[in-house]
Motif scaffolding. Sequence first.
Motif, PDB file in Angstrom:
ATOM      1  N   PHE A 143      11.257   4.996   4.123  1.00 14.06           N
ATOM      2  CA  PHE A 143      10.555   4.853   5.367  1.00 14.06           C
ATOM      3  C   PHE A 143      10.454   3.410   6.037  1.00 14.06           C
ATOM      4  O   PHE A 143      10.351   3.288   7.069  1.00 14.06           O
ATOM      5  N   GLY A 144      10.719   2.731   4.975  1.00 12.72           N
ATOM      6  CA  GLY A 144      10.833   1.109   5.167  1.00 12.72           C
ATOM      7  C   GLY A 144      12.229   0.947   6.165  1.00 12.72           C
ATOM      8  O   GLY A 144      11.998  -0.088   6.988  1.00 12.72           O
ATOM      9  N   PHE A 145      13.120   1.737   6.051  1.00 10.78           N
ATOM     10  CA  PHE A 145      14.382   1.488   6.915  1.00 10.78           C
ATOM     11  C   PHE A 145      14.159   1.859   8.262  1.00 10.78           C
ATOM     12  O   PHE A 145      15.067   1.398   9.200  1.00 10.78           O
ATOM     13  N   THR A 146      12.934   2.430   8.659  1.00 14.72           N
ATOM     14  CA  THR A 146      12.763   2.555  10.337  1.00 14.72           C
ATOM     15  C   THR A 146      12.172   1.415  10.842  1.00 14.72           C
ATOM     16  O   THR A 146      12.218   1.507  12.108  1.00 14.72           O
ATOM     17  N   GLY A 200       0.857  -1.099  -0.031  1.00 18.47           N
ATOM     18  CA  GLY A 200      -0.021   0.075   0.003  1.00 18.47           C
ATOM     19  C   GLY A 200       0.862   1.393   0.274  1.00 18.47           C
ATOM     20  O   GLY A 200       0.327   2.226  -0.706  1.00 18.47           O
ATOM     21  N   ALA A 201       1.973   1.162   0.753  1.00 16.78           N
ATOM     22  CA  ALA A 201       2.731   2.343   0.980  1.00 16.78           C
ATOM     23  C   ALA A 201       3.529   2.786  -0.447  1.00 16.78           C
ATOM     24  O   ALA A 201       3.587   3.728  -0.994  1.00 16.78           O
ATOM     25  N   VAL A 202       3.867   1.773  -1.235  1.00 16.48           N
ATOM     26  CA  VAL A 202       4.456   1.900  -2.458  1.00 16.48           C
ATOM     27  C   VAL A 202       3.650   2.373  -3.504  1.00 16.48           C
ATOM     28  O   VAL A 202       4.008   2.987  -4.545  1.00 16.48           O
ATOM     29  N   THR A 203       2.152   2.114  -3.408  1.00 17.84           N
ATOM     30  CA  THR A 203       1.210   2.754  -4.264  1.00 17.84           C
ATOM     31  C   THR A 203       0.864   4.037  -4.007  1.00 17.84           C
ATOM     32  O   THR A 203       0.163   4.910  -4.986  1.00 17.84           O
ATOM     33  N   LEU A 204       1.174   4.464  -2.830  1.00 12.25           N
ATOM     34  CA  LEU A 204       0.825   5.936  -2.149  1.00 12.25           C
ATOM     35  C   LEU A 204       2.096   6.789  -2.330  1.00 12.25           C
ATOM     36  O   LEU A 204       1.847   8.201  -2.425  1.00 12.25           O
ATOM     37  N   LEU A 205       3.438   6.431  -2.201  1.00 17.68           N
ATOM     38  CA  LEU A 205       4.751   7.003  -2.297  1.00 17.68           C
ATOM     39  C   LEU A 205       5.394   6.977  -3.556  1.00 17.68           C
ATOM     40  O   LEU A 205       5.437   5.687  -3.995  1.00 17.68           O
ATOM     41  N   PRO A 206       6.484   7.744  -3.738  1.00 19.95           N
ATOM     42  CA  PRO A 206       7.416   7.341  -4.862  1.00 19.95           C
ATOM     43  C   PRO A 206       8.299   6.062  -4.294  1.00 19.95           C
ATOM     44  O   PRO A 206       8.479   5.922  -3.016  1.00 19.95           O
ATOM     45  N   LEU A 207       8.924   5.327  -5.241  1.00 18.27           N
ATOM     46  CA  LEU A 207       9.657   4.300  -4.786  1.00 18.27           C
ATOM     47  C   LEU A 207      10.550   4.852  -3.521  1.00 18.27           C
ATOM     48  O   LEU A 207      11.054   3.910  -2.558  1.00 18.27           O
ATOM     49  N   ALA A 208      11.580   5.620  -3.988  1.00 20.39           N
ATOM     50  CA  ALA A 208      12.665   5.769  -2.971  1.00 20.39           C
ATOM     51  C   ALA A 208      12.104   6.331  -1.696  1.00 20.39           C
ATOM     52  O   ALA A 208      12.578   5.688  -0.666  1.00 20.39           O
ATOM     53  N   ALA A 262       3.532   3.578   5.409  1.00 20.32           N
ATOM     54  CA  ALA A 262       4.962   3.244   5.431  1.00 20.32           C
ATOM     55  C   ALA A 262       5.530   3.016   6.746  1.00 20.32           C
ATOM     56  O   ALA A 262       6.353   1.855   6.878  1.00 20.32           O
ATOM     57  N   LEU A 263       5.327   3.757   7.514  1.00 21.08           N
ATOM     58  CA  LEU A 263       5.797   3.495   8.955  1.00 21.08           C
ATOM     59  C   LEU A 263       5.301   2.596   9.677  1.00 21.08           C
ATOM     60  O   LEU A 263       5.819   1.709  10.479  1.00 21.08           O
ATOM     61  N   PRO A 303      19.883   9.850   4.521  1.00 23.82           N
ATOM     62  CA  PRO A 303      21.026   9.489   5.645  1.00 23.82           C
ATOM     63  C   PRO A 303      20.980   9.372   6.673  1.00 23.82           C
ATOM     64  O   PRO A 303      21.533   8.673   7.728  1.00 23.82           O
ATOM     65  N   LEU A 304      20.134  10.225   7.513  1.00 22.32           N
ATOM     66  CA  LEU A 304      19.789  10.166   9.017  1.00 22.32           C
ATOM     67  C   LEU A 304      19.317   9.139   9.374  1.00 22.32           C
ATOM     68  O   LEU A 304      19.556   8.383  10.413  1.00 22.32           O
ATOM     69  N   ILE A 305      18.056   8.565   8.693  1.00 23.32           N
ATOM     70  CA  ILE A 305      17.464   7.435   9.026  1.00 23.32           C
ATOM     71  C   ILE A 305      18.462   6.087   8.619  1.00 23.32           C
ATOM     72  O   ILE A 305      18.499   5.216   9.599  1.00 23.32           O
TER      73      ILE A 305
END
Length: 291
Positions: A95-98, A82-90, A149-150, A264-266
């Motif tokens: 956000f997945g890195f969180t 769902g997140a990837v349909t709502l947001l750009p890929l990058a 995404a979070l 880079p912060l994430i």
Amino acid sequence: MALSLRLVAAALLALLLALVKLASESGLALPEILFWRQLPTIALIPLFLWLQRSLKKLSTQRLPQHGVRAAIGIVAMSLNFGAVTLLPLAEATTFGFTSAIWAVILSAIVLRERVGLWRWSAVTLGFLGVIIIAQPGDGHVPLFGAAVALASAFTIAIISIYIRDLAQTEDSITIVFYFALFTTPLLTLVLPWFWTAKSPEQWALLGAIGLVGLVGQILLTAALRFGQVASVIVMDYSSLVWATLLGWAVFDRLPPAITWIGAPLIIGAGLLIAWREHRLALGPRANLANG
């Protein structure tokens, strides 16, 4: 070996998200994409094991644990797609890195683990990156998409704990099979409400999603079997490179400058957490401070 498996898995899963985004933009509904992502697993894994004369790998004494993993897993997959349909890929990938940040919070709240200055600083750093990218109220990222995404990253953090436990007794391919076995019947129940006639291109996308997702998930799970979570998860950050390239090549979109400030912060927060957990695993001599 674990790092190599995770590196290849990161590339495949970045490709999977690009395929999911293409399928969604072609008019396919999320439940249908989820169904065709899971269905091939039920047939292909037993066939593969039968050819290898290894069907006994599908035997398990831990069906309840597989059921719990599947319940959380289907929620995570729904949120992730769902997140990837709502947001750009990058941005969706970043956000997945969180998930590493959520893992620290879970360990403190649920496991009552002592978390010190290093890891709480990483949590703060990571969420600062999220705020910079999302720019609440005035950003290029939809806040609902960022929230999805979070939430996906949060559930993935939970799943990593379950998979690590299951992998102590179960083969990686067994874990993947039971995930599909438990979730496909549930998806079948809702499929009639979302079924549509499909073009050859849409069928090709669904087939690619099923195959790429299966191989990527097996490699992802295998990496957790052969290596520590804190070590192998570092390889996940390479998926941002693939997501950026795919976003540019397929969707003609590159992340804005603000993403390259927040990302880079994430990533730095995740690396700090991985480093600190590695130091803690080495024992008291390796730790100069608590947590």
